[in-house]
Design an enzyme around this catalytic site. Structure first.
Site, PDB file in Angstrom:
ATOM      1  N   GLU A 188      35.512  31.559  34.918  1.00 31.45           N
ATOM      2  CA  GLU A 188      34.478  30.792  35.647  1.00 31.45           C
ATOM      3  C   GLU A 188      33.157  31.557  35.734  1.00 31.45           C
ATOM      4  OE1 GLU A 188      36.192  29.335  39.362  1.00 31.45           O
ATOM      5  OE2 GLU A 188      37.601  28.073  38.274  1.00 31.45           O
ATOM      6  N   GLU A 301      43.316  26.041  34.720  1.00 34.22           N
ATOM      7  CA  GLU A 301      43.464  25.870  36.175  1.00 34.22           C
ATOM      8  C   GLU A 301      43.368  24.389  36.504  1.00 34.22           C
ATOM      9  OE1 GLU A 301      41.537  28.333  39.063  1.00 34.22           O
ATOM     10  OE2 GLU A 301      41.350  30.003  37.643  1.00 34.22           O
TER      11      GLU A 301
HETATM   12  O1  AHR Z   1      43.130  29.417  41.800  1.00 31.52           O
HETATM   13  C1  AHR Z   1      42.237  29.869  42.777  1.00 31.52           C
HETATM   14  C2  AHR Z   1      40.833  30.127  42.263  1.00 31.52           C
HETATM   15  O2  AHR Z   1      40.246  28.909  41.860  1.00 31.52           O
HETATM   16  C3  AHR Z   1      40.720  31.002  41.048  1.00 31.52           C
HETATM   17  O3  AHR Z   1      40.683  32.349  41.367  1.00 31.52           O
HETATM   18  C4  AHR Z   1      39.405  30.588  40.469  1.00 31.52           C
HETATM   19  O4  AHR Z   1      39.334  30.822  39.091  1.00 31.52           O
HETATM   20  C5  AHR Z   1      39.287  29.132  40.846  1.00 31.52           C
HETATM   21  O5  AHR Z   1      38.012  28.826  41.312  1.00 31.52           O
END
Ligand code: AHR
Length: 514
Positions: A188, A301
């Site tokens: 990110e 994610e």
């Molecule tokens: O999964 C939790 C967080 O969410 C992670 O660290 C990040 O990459 C995302 O924003």
């Protein structure tokens, strides 16, 4: 309440692509109780941890049920200030550090490193994964980390020559390289919360140089570029530059519990539209660079998370209900339907932190979201089939803004927001089986679904059904008597495919039709 007619057309000849088992992957971050007190609990007083390794054996057993092919590690946001070197070597010498992503402290007792006394299973990160038959995917630190650190990490894990970091691994008790194939170029990096946030072109230029060097060190690795949501200018710029040097483009997105009723056609629908766009951006970048190579999406994610209810710096322990389980099933339907482009997807995360399982020192319970995940991972493998569904579509405030602009004006926005949400696979069994996953996303209406099949398919006189349902969308599991309030109930139903098939309101069903 009367049932509403719906229809589901499935033609076993119309194959979208093979469902890649890696879409059922996980994610373990140094965050909250995911690792410490979750996966790894050497001081557990209830005999639940392996005395040699400190791994929670009950956690490993339950994760085995999910048949997880790949796990992302060590973050997430955590990685952007992580020094991997702190997590190797004798434990008593490992430094404690301030942890800047979640504002905690990192003990470094768990890492890529080794147990000082040379047990057989002694690599805290890699061993539990290999016990589970799971491949690691390591995310590199592009925040405070340098290319030199990244090269050293790859050398430590994969080096077989007589070189410094390969020898350090040997000194730490591991002669054979770990053979870590998947490496992500940062996490990110576009986000204002990220340590080392960059502008798109800066990241692209930097990551390009990293990719070149990492591949020189180990030509067998596969690299993941850091994408955003799949439909933004960041994604376009990154793909244009990095397409020649990466194998996957990463995408992140979460259904936000507090924002919309998540059983409804919420973020998963927007993610599906985003994936249509990512597919085109990938095509465009390949055309522009004259590339003829596999380049697919690593959706590393996804899940349901409301950071207001379950803040990251408090461990993000969401307590999921049935509506969350329906959202998770909708997400998985998306990945099966998009089988041609999504080859890896990691639920964020795997233990305690926005996770399908919650532990305490005395035990654990499976959350509602565990069950769709287990059903998909067990049964929805094979060839993803093209389907056509007719059912009323949802129009209203739970449609995320990104696709709201399209609603009413394009036919596919209606496709995305149908109440009856379906994916289907042709499983490689003998004889081949069609398996269908259906979410009825209507809170109050049941549907009577008529199925139509291609000419070569015959419905047997009964179907095997696994149903995740409860009268109350807010029902959830917990420790003790509520441990299995919501679970997958197996049934054998008489049905010859001719009459309508009942889809209860707010239900998830996974069934075998042939
Ligand atoms: O999964 C939790 C967080 O969410 C992670 O660290 C990040 O990459 C995302 O924003």
């Amino acid at each position: 309440m009367a049932t509403i007619p719906a229809s589901i057309h499935i033609d076993p000849v119309r194959i979208i692509g093979q469902v890649d088992p890696r879409i059922y992957s996980g994610f373990t971050e140094h965050m909250g109780r995911c690792i410490y007190g979750g996966l790894y609990d050497p001081n557990n007083k209830h005999g639940l941890s392996d005395p040699k390794t400190g791994f929670r054996l009950d956690v490993l057993d339950v994760l085995k049920e999910l048949n997880i092919p790949l796990v992302r590690y060590p973050g997430g946001n955590f990685v952007s200030s992580y020094r991997w070197q702190d997590g190797v070597g004798p434990r008593e010498l490992r430094p404690r550090r301030p942890e800047l992503a979640w504002l905690s402290e990192e003990s470094n007792q768990f890492g890529t490193g080794t147990h000082p006394f040379g047990c057989i299973v002694d690599c805290p990160f890699l061993s539990p994964l290999r016990i589970l038959g799971t491949e690691p995917c390591i995310c590199l630190n592009m925040g405070t980390g340098t290319l030199e650190d990244a090269l050293a990490w790859v050398e430590y894990c994969n080096g077989s020559a007589n070189t410094y970091y390969a020898n350090l691994r040997r000194t730490n008790g591991h002669d054979a390289p770990y053979g870590v194939k998947y490496w992500s170029l940062g996490n990110e990096v576009w986000g204002p919360w990220q340590i080392g946030q960059m502008e798109a072109q800066d990241y692209a230029n930097n990551a390009y140089q990293w990719a070149k060097a990492l591949r020189l060190l180990d030509p067998n690795i596969q690299l993941v570029s850091c994408g955003e949501t799949g439909y933004t200018d960041w994604d376009r710029v990154i793909l244009r530059k990095l397409a020649p040097v990466v194998d996957f483009h990463s995408v992140h997105s979460m259904s936000c519990r507090g924002c919309v009723p998540h059983y409804g056609p919420s973020t998963a629908a927007a993610a599906e539209k985003a994936l249509d766009i990512t597919r085109s951006l990938i095509d465009l970048s390949k055309i522009e660079s004259g590339l003829n190579k596999a380049l697919t999406v690593c959706f590393d994610e996804w899940n349901v998370w409301d950071p207001v209810r379950a803040p990251g710096d408090k461990g993000a322990e969401e307590h999921y209900d049935l509506s969350d389980a329906l959202a998770v099933a909708s997400w998985l339907n998306v990945f099966v339907r998009q089988a041609d482009i999504v080859k890896i997807a990691c639920i964020a995360q795997s233990v305690n932190v926005i996770s399908p399982i919650i532990t305490s020192p005395e035990g654990l319970f499976r959350q509602t979201t565990f069950y769709p995940l287990k059903l998909f991972s067990t049964f929805m493998r094979g060839a993803s089939l093209d389907i056509h569904v007719q059912s009323p579509s949802y129009q209203g405030p739970t449609v995320p803004p990104f696709i709201q602009h399209l609603t009413l004006h394009t036919p596919d926005s209606a496709r995305l927001t149908k109440f009856v949400d379906v994916s289907a696979v042709l499983a490689c069994t003998t004889p081949p089986e069609i398996r269908v996953a259906i979410v009825n996303r209507s809170e109050n209406n049941a549907f009577s679904a008529h199925f139509a099949f291609g000419p070569n398919a015959e419905v047997t006189s009964s179907v095997k059904v696994y149903e995740v349902w409860s009268a109350d969308l807010k029902d959830r599991n917990g420790f003790g008597k509520d441990e299995e309030k919501i679970k997958a109930v197996e049934k054998e139903e008489k049905w010859d495919g001719k009459q309508g098939y009942l889809l209860k309101s707010h239900s998830f069903q996974s069934e075998f039709l042939f």
